[in-house]
Design a protein around this motif. Sequence first.
Motif, PDB file in Angstrom:
ATOM      1  N   TYR A  86       0.821  -1.219   0.000  1.00  0.00           N
ATOM      2  CA  TYR A  86       0.000   0.000   0.000  1.00  0.00           C
ATOM      3  C   TYR A  86       0.850   1.262   0.000  1.00  0.00           C
ATOM      4  CZ  TYR A  86      -4.136  -2.804   0.273  1.00  0.00           C
ATOM      5  OH  TYR A  86      -5.118  -3.710  -0.037  1.00  0.00           O
ATOM      6  N   GLN A  87       2.030   1.181   0.625  1.00  0.00           N
ATOM      7  CA  GLN A  87       2.885   2.382   0.684  1.00  0.00           C
ATOM      8  C   GLN A  87       3.623   2.643  -0.637  1.00  0.00           C
ATOM      9  OE1 GLN A  87       5.375   2.529   4.173  1.00  0.00           O
ATOM     10  NE2 GLN A  87       6.522   4.316   3.404  1.00  0.00           N
ATOM     11  N   PHE A  88       4.127   1.599  -1.256  1.00  0.00           N
ATOM     12  CA  PHE A  88       5.006   1.815  -2.418  1.00  0.00           C
ATOM     13  C   PHE A  88       4.481   1.261  -3.748  1.00  0.00           C
ATOM     14  CE2 PHE A  88       7.996   1.755   1.220  1.00  0.00           C
ATOM     15  CZ  PHE A  88       8.560   3.023   1.047  1.00  0.00           C
ATOM     16  N   ILE A  89       3.927   0.058  -3.703  1.00  0.00           N
ATOM     17  CA  ILE A  89       3.620  -0.599  -4.986  1.00  0.00           C
ATOM     18  C   ILE A  89       2.336  -0.042  -5.607  1.00  0.00           C
ATOM     19  CG2 ILE A  89       3.246  -2.805  -6.177  1.00  0.00           C
ATOM     20  CD1 ILE A  89       4.917  -4.133  -3.954  1.00  0.00           C
ATOM     21  N   GLU A  90       1.262  -0.037  -4.813  1.00  0.00           N
ATOM     22  CA  GLU A  90       0.004   0.422  -5.396  1.00  0.00           C
ATOM     23  C   GLU A  90       0.086   1.850  -5.944  1.00  0.00           C
ATOM     24  OE1 GLU A  90      -3.594   1.192  -3.259  1.00  0.00           O
ATOM     25  OE2 GLU A  90      -4.690  -0.019  -4.718  1.00  0.00           O
ATOM     26  N   PRO A  91       0.700   2.811  -5.185  1.00  0.00           N
ATOM     27  CA  PRO A  91       0.781   4.175  -5.754  1.00  0.00           C
ATOM     28  C   PRO A  91       1.583   4.227  -7.060  1.00  0.00           C
ATOM     29  CG  PRO A  91       1.414   4.183  -3.423  1.00  0.00           C
ATOM     30  CD  PRO A  91       1.254   2.752  -3.819  1.00  0.00           C
ATOM     31  N   SER A  92       2.492   3.264  -7.256  1.00  0.00           N
ATOM     32  CA  SER A  92       3.336   3.297  -8.456  1.00  0.00           C
ATOM     33  C   SER A  92       2.560   2.914  -9.714  1.00  0.00           C
ATOM     34  CB  SER A  92       4.563   2.393  -8.287  1.00  0.00           C
ATOM     35  OG  SER A  92       4.233   1.040  -8.485  1.00  0.00           O
ATOM     36  N   LYS A  93       1.351   2.400  -9.518  1.00  0.00           N
ATOM     37  CA  LYS A  93       0.500   2.045 -10.665  1.00  0.00           C
ATOM     38  C   LYS A  93       0.269   3.259 -11.561  1.00  0.00           C
ATOM     39  CE  LYS A  93      -3.736   0.723  -9.528  1.00  0.00           C
ATOM     40  NZ  LYS A  93      -4.903  -0.131  -9.250  1.00  0.00           N
ATOM     41  N   HIS A  94       0.229   4.437 -10.928  1.00  0.00           N
ATOM     42  CA  HIS A  94      -0.055   5.661 -11.694  1.00  0.00           C
ATOM     43  C   HIS A  94       1.102   6.065 -12.590  1.00  0.00           C
ATOM     44  CE1 HIS A  94      -3.716   5.749  -9.482  1.00  0.00           C
ATOM     45  NE2 HIS A  94      -3.019   5.570  -8.369  1.00  0.00           N
ATOM     46  N   ASN A  95       2.276   5.465 -12.392  1.00  0.00           N
ATOM     47  CA  ASN A  95       3.412   5.747 -13.284  1.00  0.00           C
ATOM     48  C   ASN A  95       3.403   4.839 -14.507  1.00  0.00           C
ATOM     49  OD1 ASN A  95       4.293   7.499 -11.334  1.00  0.00           O
ATOM     50  ND2 ASN A  95       5.651   6.013 -10.359  1.00  0.00           N
ATOM     51  N   ALA A  96       2.479   3.881 -14.514  1.00  0.00           N
ATOM     52  CA  ALA A  96       2.476   2.903 -15.617  1.00  0.00           C
ATOM     53  C   ALA A  96       1.812   3.474 -16.866  1.00  0.00           C
ATOM     54  CB  ALA A  96       1.746   1.642 -15.175  1.00  0.00           C
ATOM     55  N   ASP A  97       2.239   2.962 -18.019  1.00  0.00           N
ATOM     56  CA  ASP A  97       1.573   3.317 -19.278  1.00  0.00           C
ATOM     57  C   ASP A  97       0.367   2.413 -19.499  1.00  0.00           C
ATOM     58  OD1 ASP A  97       3.702   5.123 -20.111  1.00  0.00           O
ATOM     59  OD2 ASP A  97       4.904   3.306 -20.344  1.00  0.00           O
ATOM     60  N   LEU A  98       0.504   1.183 -19.037  1.00  0.00           N
ATOM     61  CA  LEU A  98      -0.564   0.196 -19.232  1.00  0.00           C
ATOM     62  C   LEU A  98      -0.811  -0.530 -17.924  1.00  0.00           C
ATOM     63  CD1 LEU A  98       0.827  -1.597 -22.417  1.00  0.00           C
ATOM     64  CD2 LEU A  98      -1.252  -0.215 -22.344  1.00  0.00           C
ATOM     65  N   VAL A  99      -2.068  -0.736 -17.593  1.00  0.00           N
ATOM     66  CA  VAL A  99      -2.410  -1.519 -16.404  1.00  0.00           C
ATOM     67  C   VAL A  99      -3.098  -2.794 -16.901  1.00  0.00           C
ATOM     68  CG1 VAL A  99      -3.793  -1.584 -14.294  1.00  0.00           C
ATOM     69  CG2 VAL A  99      -2.607   0.529 -14.942  1.00  0.00           C
ATOM     70  N   VAL A 100      -2.554  -3.922 -16.475  1.00  0.00           N
ATOM     71  CA  VAL A 100      -3.031  -5.221 -16.971  1.00  0.00           C
ATOM     72  C   VAL A 100      -3.697  -5.979 -15.825  1.00  0.00           C
ATOM     73  CG1 VAL A 100      -2.237  -7.476 -17.815  1.00  0.00           C
ATOM     74  CG2 VAL A 100      -1.266  -5.379 -18.776  1.00  0.00           C
TER      75      VAL A 100
END
Length: 209
Positions: free
Chosen positions: A172-186
Motif C-alpha cells: 500500500y505504501q510503495f507498490i500500489e501508488p506506483s500504478k499511476h506511473n504505468a503506461d498500461l495496467v493489466v
Amino acid sequence: MTRTIIAIAGASASGKSLFTQTIYNELVNELESGAIAIIEEDAYYKDQSHLPFEHRTQTNYDHPDAFEHDLLRQHLEQLRRGESIEVPTYDYAQHTRSSETRTVIPAKILIIEGILLLSDSALSEEFDIKVFIDTPLDICLLRRMQRDIEQRGRSLPSVVEQYQATVRPMFYQFIEPSKHNADLVVTRGGMNRVAIDIIKSKIKYLLQE
Ligand code: C5P
Ligand code: MG
C-alpha cells in the motif's frame, strides 16, 4: 541500434514472472537469438552474506532499501550502450546473493520485472514502456503462500507473519501508488491473453523497425 526496455511491475505473486515468461517463450523461437532478454529485479536484492542468517530473516524485503537499484540502473545504462552485463543471482532460501552471475547481452528488447520498479523515479526514467500487473491482493496472497512454501523455503507461519509485517503494508505504501506511473495496467497478470498478445505485437513491431 535503439533498444527498448519494458518494465513489468506489480504486487508480489501478481503474475509478473508468468506474464514475462509467457511473452518470452512464445516469441523466442520466431526471433533471432539475442533479440530479447529478461532481467529480474529480485536479482538486485542487496548482498547480505556479511549478516548472520537470523538477521537476514528480519529484513524488510518489500521496501526499496532492500534493493541495489543503483546497480540495476547502471546495468540498464550499460545495456543501452551495447555492453553485456553480469546479473547477480539471488537465493531466496538463504536470503542473500549467490556467488554465480548470469551474463545478459544487450538485446534489442529488454524486459525487466519486479515489485518496485515503478516506485523509484530515477529507475523509472530508464523504461520505455511501463506495465503494471493489477491482480487482486487476495489472489496474490494465495499464490504467494503456495509458492513461498513450495519453492522459496518458507514455512506457513513465516509467510503469514511476513505478509502482515511487511508485504501488505509496503504494497500500500510503495507498490500500489506506483500504478499511476504505468503506461498500461493489466488485470489478471499471466492469465491475460489479450494483454500478452498486445505486448507481443508491439515487440515484433519494434524488432522490424
Ligand atoms: O516474485 P516476487 O515479485 O513475488 O518477489 C518479490 C517478493 O519476494 C517480495 O514481496 C519479498 O517479500 C519476497 N522475498 C522474500 N525473501 C527474500 C527476498 C524476497 O520473501 N529473501
Ligand atoms: Mg516473481
